[in-house]
Design a protein around this motif. Structure first.
Motif, PDB file in Angstrom:
ATOM      1  N   TRP A   2       0.837  -1.204   0.000  1.00  0.00           N
ATOM      2  CA  TRP A   2       0.000   0.000   0.000  1.00  0.00           C
ATOM      3  C   TRP A   2       0.865   1.245   0.000  1.00  0.00           C
ATOM      4  CZ3 TRP A   2      -4.784  -1.335  -1.054  1.00  0.00           C
ATOM      5  CH2 TRP A   2      -5.235  -2.606  -0.664  1.00  0.00           C
ATOM      6  N   LEU A 215     -15.694   1.478  -4.041  1.00  0.00           N
ATOM      7  CA  LEU A 215     -14.577   1.450  -3.087  1.00  0.00           C
ATOM      8  C   LEU A 215     -13.733   0.192  -3.289  1.00  0.00           C
ATOM      9  CD1 LEU A 215     -16.109   2.909   0.217  1.00  0.00           C
ATOM     10  CD2 LEU A 215     -14.731   4.079  -1.505  1.00  0.00           C
ATOM     11  N   ALA A 219      -9.712   0.203  -4.185  1.00  0.00           N
ATOM     12  CA  ALA A 219      -8.699  -0.621  -3.503  1.00  0.00           C
ATOM     13  C   ALA A 219      -7.964  -1.491  -4.526  1.00  0.00           C
ATOM     14  CB  ALA A 219      -9.363  -1.487  -2.423  1.00  0.00           C
ATOM     15  N   ASP A 253     -16.330   9.369   1.138  1.00  0.00           N
ATOM     16  CA  ASP A 253     -16.224   7.930   1.436  1.00  0.00           C
ATOM     17  C   ASP A 253     -14.845   7.399   1.027  1.00  0.00           C
ATOM     18  OD1 ASP A 253     -18.728   7.595   2.580  1.00  0.00           O
ATOM     19  OD2 ASP A 253     -19.704   7.066   0.692  1.00  0.00           O
ATOM     20  N   HIS A 256     -12.349   8.748   3.573  1.00  0.00           N
ATOM     21  CA  HIS A 256     -12.498   8.005   4.831  1.00  0.00           C
ATOM     22  C   HIS A 256     -11.839   6.634   4.737  1.00  0.00           C
ATOM     23  CE1 HIS A 256     -14.742   5.323   7.664  1.00  0.00           C
ATOM     24  NE2 HIS A 256     -14.482   6.316   8.486  1.00  0.00           N
ATOM     25  N   MET A 257     -12.131   5.898   3.656  1.00  0.00           N
ATOM     26  CA  MET A 257     -11.543   4.561   3.510  1.00  0.00           C
ATOM     27  C   MET A 257     -10.023   4.640   3.458  1.00  0.00           C
ATOM     28  SD  MET A 257     -12.014   1.563   0.603  1.00  0.00           S
ATOM     29  CE  MET A 257     -11.013   2.323  -0.689  1.00  0.00           C
ATOM     30  N   GLU A 260      -8.532   5.403   6.794  1.00  0.00           N
ATOM     31  CA  GLU A 260      -8.617   4.205   7.652  1.00  0.00           C
ATOM     32  C   GLU A 260      -7.540   3.189   7.283  1.00  0.00           C
ATOM     33  OE1 GLU A 260     -10.644   3.305  10.325  1.00  0.00           O
ATOM     34  OE2 GLU A 260     -11.130   5.436  10.351  1.00  0.00           O
ATOM     35  N   MET A 261      -7.157   3.192   5.994  1.00  0.00           N
ATOM     36  CA  MET A 261      -6.127   2.267   5.526  1.00  0.00           C
ATOM     37  C   MET A 261      -4.717   2.805   5.765  1.00  0.00           C
ATOM     38  SD  MET A 261      -7.939   1.191   1.893  1.00  0.00           S
ATOM     39  CE  MET A 261      -6.760  -0.054   1.337  1.00  0.00           C
ATOM     40  N   ARG A 296     -17.743   8.811  10.798  1.00  0.00           N
ATOM     41  CA  ARG A 296     -16.455   8.133  10.638  1.00  0.00           C
ATOM     42  C   ARG A 296     -16.358   6.995  11.658  1.00  0.00           C
ATOM     43  NH1 ARG A 296     -12.563  12.920  12.061  1.00  0.00           N
ATOM     44  NH2 ARG A 296     -14.026  12.892  13.798  1.00  0.00           N
ATOM     45  N   CYS A 297     -15.485   6.050  11.411  1.00  0.00           N
ATOM     46  CA  CYS A 297     -15.257   4.978  12.394  1.00  0.00           C
ATOM     47  C   CYS A 297     -14.933   5.572  13.759  1.00  0.00           C
ATOM     48  CB  CYS A 297     -14.103   4.086  11.951  1.00  0.00           C
ATOM     49  SG  CYS A 297     -14.506   3.035  10.543  1.00  0.00           S
TER      50      CYS A 297
ATOM     51  N   MET B 181     -16.649  -1.231  10.713  1.00  0.00           N
ATOM     52  CA  MET B 181     -15.445  -0.408  10.869  1.00  0.00           C
ATOM     53  C   MET B 181     -14.248  -0.945  10.083  1.00  0.00           C
ATOM     54  SD  MET B 181     -15.876   0.269  14.983  1.00  0.00           S
ATOM     55  CE  MET B 181     -14.541   1.457  15.192  1.00  0.00           C
ATOM     56  N   ASN B 183     -11.644  -1.989   7.132  1.00  0.00           N
ATOM     57  CA  ASN B 183     -11.228  -1.480   5.827  1.00  0.00           C
ATOM     58  C   ASN B 183     -10.441  -2.577   5.112  1.00  0.00           C
ATOM     59  OD1 ASN B 183      -8.186  -1.045   6.027  1.00  0.00           O
ATOM     60  ND2 ASN B 183      -8.899   0.023   7.874  1.00  0.00           N
ATOM     61  N   ARG B 185      -7.549  -2.925   3.713  1.00  0.00           N
ATOM     62  CA  ARG B 185      -6.167  -3.216   4.083  1.00  0.00           C
ATOM     63  C   ARG B 185      -6.120  -4.076   5.341  1.00  0.00           C
ATOM     64  NH1 ARG B 185      -1.332   1.169   4.797  1.00  0.00           N
ATOM     65  NH2 ARG B 185       0.346  -0.299   5.238  1.00  0.00           N
ATOM     66  N   ARG B 211     -20.095   1.802   6.349  1.00  0.00           N
ATOM     67  CA  ARG B 211     -19.306   2.877   5.718  1.00  0.00           C
ATOM     68  C   ARG B 211     -18.909   2.508   4.285  1.00  0.00           C
ATOM     69  NH1 ARG B 211     -18.959   2.451  10.892  1.00  0.00           N
ATOM     70  NH2 ARG B 211     -19.467   4.328  12.086  1.00  0.00           N
ATOM     71  N   ASP B 212     -19.778   1.696   3.679  1.00  0.00           N
ATOM     72  CA  ASP B 212     -19.695   1.345   2.245  1.00  0.00           C
ATOM     73  C   ASP B 212     -18.462   0.522   1.873  1.00  0.00           C
ATOM     74  OD1 ASP B 212     -21.228   1.440  -0.079  1.00  0.00           O
ATOM     75  OD2 ASP B 212     -19.910   2.917  -0.995  1.00  0.00           O
ATOM     76  N   MET B 213     -17.776  -0.048   2.859  1.00  0.00           N
ATOM     77  CA  MET B 213     -16.544  -0.773   2.552  1.00  0.00           C
ATOM     78  C   MET B 213     -16.737  -2.287   2.468  1.00  0.00           C
ATOM     79  SD  MET B 213     -13.602   1.397   4.634  1.00  0.00           S
ATOM     80  CE  MET B 213     -14.454   1.713   6.178  1.00  0.00           C
ATOM     81  N   ALA B 216     -15.540  -4.089  -0.746  1.00  0.00           N
ATOM     82  CA  ALA B 216     -14.072  -3.981  -0.791  1.00  0.00           C
ATOM     83  C   ALA B 216     -13.457  -4.961   0.206  1.00  0.00           C
ATOM     84  CB  ALA B 216     -13.625  -2.555  -0.473  1.00  0.00           C
TER      85      ALA B 216
END
Lengths: 311, 311
Positions: A2, A215, A219, A253, A256-257, A260-261, A296-297, B181, B183, B185, B211-213, B216
């Protein structure tokens, strides 16, 4: 595997608003533009110079360019489809345009009444003008992952468009999933192939969340080696072929993702969420944005911890 | 990299319905159960045996088990949290239960008034009963990817729960993203680690689309080597911590994505979409399902081709 940084291009003012029923005023567009830039966006598509009858939402892009407060370090660009569009962009004072063609022949003929080859041939005059006037240019290849008219789009058709743009000297290219048909395996495979086959290209991926895969596709695009992705505040845009479906992937979104990553975007998420709220208010309907609905988380945790400590 | 087959466990009757305001009747639950099995679902969580005051939506799980038409080759299971639950499942005639514990101590204490260690110790009596009565059992570890009370959940806490279950002899384990929560990764990293560290385990991943993940995360889980995922028809479930947010990942969205990726699920997507439509009708609100709103990728093409050929 990543990267530490990924860049988001904000396309809400163009691909978001162009499919919205309500037409925003120049002042409303400028408000969203200012908020997006203030949130940390450094590449922003401010509109398009196409026929006002075809896309009335973009009829006043000239005025947006003339009235916007340019911030140093921010790239402002507009989508164009022919020489007339490039000339209008230049006349308004914009120095970067994005030329667009469809990978799919059926889609290209339906939208522009030209084949992809004819369309790219027609860009030669655009490139002459762009070069003469020291403008910058990128290319977008729509329906790269599927076409509402022909279905599957063979890799060769996408590659033809890539080679056409490269012949013109354009090396920043966006592959667009115009109607939300891409899946993560396809994105990984096409992305990896393109990144390896054309290392000179600065790749951008553009996804719609029509079938909730955006999303996952981002990724997968990152895994394939792509580092730049489009997003639109509040997930605006809808899909003309699927009424009621989601539009562009929501910038907030994506941010945010990625955060979070552990991937930096340079964008302040809370400010991006404010921009999205304002965009939803201005277009007059709810945002297609998970993080606006759920928080958010870290928000959910904070609230609960607060709640627990008050017990 | 991609497998030819992935298994979906339908958890709509349990994790979907347990967070819905409207309580369905036994007959309505049986209708959804029959439709899901008819669509090709081969593992289905039909409810839970927990305290009816805590989860009134699941108070009639005994009756669901007693009245359901069992189909050969389908695994029917229920979630339980203690010996009483296992006994009720057995008395109703169910032969498989899923024991659940939280990875997060804060969440475990909040939900069950026990630490994860105390809770797993308590499962010894369950295992005795299960063994004596020739029942089957799996384990679920909630808050594996984040906790609304403590935030991040260290891998060690998840691993403690895994080791606890393994000591009891349970080798089918689900890692659950209870409040959406996770993601991609994190899923890839935790998934890869667990698959390598515990090769004897049959892993299942359970995601919410808060959260739409979720899609993914499923793609990332497949890349990590996991082959079984939970889904809930119509994306039912909501999130008690985020009112208005999405719930479980929608089975039909998962099936659609996997089929688009060339991965078989054994599930007929059109029938899964029918189940989701029925579920949405019964609970009385719109499904949180992208494919129900937008149609399958192939639908949009068919319609356009039809439209074109009529011109």
């Amino acid at each position: 595997m990543w990267p530490s940084k990924v860049t988001i291009c904000e396309v809400g003012l163009r691909d978001g608003l162009q499919n919205e029923k309500k037409i925003l005023s120049v002042e409303e567009k400028l408000q969203l533009l200012d908020m997006a830039v203030d949130s940390g966006v450094r590449i922003i598509e401010i509109g398009s110079f196409v026929h006002p009858k075809a896309v009335p939402q973009m009829a006043d892009t000239d005025q947006v360019v003339q009235k916007m407060q340019k911030v140093d370090g921010v790239e402002y660009r507009a989508l164009v489809a022919n020489l007339k569009g490039v000339e209008r962009a230049h006349a308004a004072g914009l120095s970067k345009v994005k030329l667009t063609v469809s990978a799919s022949e059926a889609h290209c003929i339906n939208n522009f009444n030209k084949t992809p080859v004819e369309m790219i041939e027609g860009f030669a005059s655009c490139m002459e003008f762009i070069s003469k006037n020291n403008m910058e240019v990128s290319g977008a290849i729509s329906t790269s992952f599927g076409c509402p008219f022909q279905g599957k789009v063979p890799v060769e058709q996408v590659e033809n468009a890539v080679r056409g743009f490269l012949k013109l000297g354009i090396t920043e290219l966006s592959l667009s999933d115009t109607t939300g048909m891409a899946n993560p395996r396809q994105v990984y495979e096409l992305g990896s192939y393109m990144v390896k086959a054309f290392p000179q290209v600065q790749w951008v991926l553009h996804f719609h969340n029509t079938r909730d895969m955006a999303l996952a596709n981002i990724a997968a695009g990152i895994e394939a080696g792509v580092r730049t992705f489009d997003g639109a505040f509040a997930g605006l845009g809808g899909c003309p072929f699927a009424p009621g479906a989601s539009g562009n992937v929501a910038t907030e979104d994506v941010v945010h993702m990625l955060h979070e990553m552990g991937i930096d975007t340079g964008i302040n998420l809370l400010k991006a969420m404010d921009t999205a709220r304002m965009a939803a208010k201005l277009v007059g309907h709810e945002a297609a944005s998970a993080v606006l609905k759920a928080g958010r988380c870290e928000d959910i945790t904070k609230e609960k911890v607060q709640h627990q400590s008050n017990k």
